[in-house]
Scaffold this motif. Structure first.
Motif, PDB file in Angstrom:
ATOM      1  N   TYR A  69      56.661  10.000  60.700  1.00 46.15           N
ATOM      2  CA  TYR A  69      57.674   9.250  59.681  1.00 46.15           C
ATOM      3  C   TYR A  69      58.429  10.312  58.835  1.00 46.15           C
ATOM      4  N   ARG A  70      58.184  11.391  58.857  1.00 44.68           N
ATOM      5  CA  ARG A  70      58.613  12.519  57.888  1.00 44.68           C
ATOM      6  C   ARG A  70      60.192  12.549  58.083  1.00 44.68           C
ATOM      7  N   ASP A  95      64.715   6.379  56.081  1.00 45.49           N
ATOM      8  CA  ASP A  95      64.045   5.746  55.021  1.00 45.49           C
ATOM      9  C   ASP A  95      63.185   6.434  54.039  1.00 45.49           C
ATOM     10  N   CYS A  96      62.650   7.573  54.539  1.00 44.02           N
ATOM     11  CA  CYS A  96      61.620   8.125  54.087  1.00 44.02           C
ATOM     12  C   CYS A  96      61.797   8.550  52.643  1.00 44.02           C
ATOM     13  N   PRO A 132      57.809   0.617  54.259  1.00 45.73           N
ATOM     14  CA  PRO A 132      57.237   1.890  54.308  1.00 45.73           C
ATOM     15  C   PRO A 132      56.145   1.874  55.344  1.00 45.73           C
ATOM     16  N   PRO A 133      55.995   2.627  56.105  1.00 47.04           N
ATOM     17  CA  PRO A 133      54.939   2.715  56.958  1.00 47.04           C
ATOM     18  C   PRO A 133      53.284   2.549  56.228  1.00 47.04           C
ATOM     19  N   TRP A 162      61.046   5.215  50.819  1.00 45.78           N
ATOM     20  CA  TRP A 162      59.776   4.907  50.740  1.00 45.78           C
ATOM     21  C   TRP A 162      59.003   5.740  49.737  1.00 45.78           C
ATOM     22  N   PHE A 217      51.069  10.442  58.574  1.00 42.75           N
ATOM     23  CA  PHE A 217      52.329  10.123  58.040  1.00 42.75           C
ATOM     24  C   PHE A 217      53.350  11.020  58.993  1.00 42.75           C
ATOM     25  N   ALA A 243      62.285  10.042  59.279  1.00 42.61           N
ATOM     26  CA  ALA A 243      62.827   8.744  59.203  1.00 42.61           C
ATOM     27  C   ALA A 243      63.862   8.594  58.330  1.00 42.61           C
ATOM     28  N   SER A 303      63.721  -0.143  55.752  1.00 38.21           N
ATOM     29  CA  SER A 303      62.694  -0.699  56.214  1.00 38.21           C
ATOM     30  C   SER A 303      61.547  -0.452  55.474  1.00 38.21           C
ATOM     31  N   CYS A 313      59.395  14.472  53.327  1.00 36.65           N
ATOM     32  CA  CYS A 313      60.814  13.948  53.821  1.00 36.65           C
ATOM     33  C   CYS A 313      61.462  15.077  54.706  1.00 36.65           C
TER      34      CYS A 313
END
Length: 191
Positions: free
Chosen positions: A152-153, A157-158, A32-33, A161, A149, A155, A30, A187
């Motif tokens: 999202y750590r 996909d981290c 990145p945030p 990203w 952030f 996730a 996905s 991550c």
């Protein structure tokens, strides 16, 4: 026992499968945030300040390692952590990684300058009155960015990203390696 030709075919086949899997996983990642870019920007800015710190250490002959100052910085960040809804131990580890990355840049630059017999002829801001206040301001920004952030750590996909965003900040080998060190624990991989 398979011959060398057969083994080479198996290795080539395995490499192809790995490449396809890697490409496929990148296609599935996905975006990145939005919170990642400011965090990496603040981390990168702190690493850029390491160049100025290195110059002051070169000029003064003071050691790069400054354990009392490092402990002050980490303790101050840990005290601020609850205000950002962060765990004090996580913040301590995060700031320790920033400090280690910063020192990596300083050691590399000073080693390079020793090999060259001189440091660059550039402006020398004062460590106590100019650089440290900027580092202190940046610490607040880092905590804000880290807090944004934090969700999202974990996730999946981290890591992708981080890899993509770090590549966009590529500057030189020393700063790139320091950026990897500074972000190495962002991550959290759960299994």
């Amino acid at each position: 026992m398979p011959n060398a030709h057969t083994m080479a075919r198996h290795l080539l086949f395995s490499a192809c499968l790995f490449s396809i899997a890697a490409c496929t996983s990148n296609l599935k990642a996905s975006p990145p945030p939005a919170a990642l870019a400011p965090l990496l920007g603040s981390i990168s800015e702190r690493l850029t300040l390491a160049d100025q710190v290195a110059l002051t250490k070169w000029d003064s002959g003071k050691p790069i390692q400054d354990s009392p100052r490092e402990q002050q910085v980490i303790a101050a960040a840990a005290r601020l952590a609850p205000g950002y809804k962060l765990d004090a131990d996580d913040v301590s580890r995060f700031l320790a990684a920033q400090i280690e990355a910063n020192k990596l840049v300083q050691y590399a630059l000073i080693a390079h300058w020793h090999a060259a017999g001189k440091a660059p002829d550039s402006a020398r801001p004062d460590l106590a009155t100019q650089i440290r206040p900027r580092l202190d301001q940046l610490q607040v920004q880092l905590l804000q960015d880290y807090a944004a952030f934090a969700p999202y750590r974990q996730a999946p996909d981290c890591p992708e990203w981080l890899g993509q965003q770090r590549a966009r900040l590529a500057k030189d080998t020393v700063h790139d390696l320091a950026l990897v060190r500074a972000t190495g624990e962002l991550c959290i991989q759960t299994k």
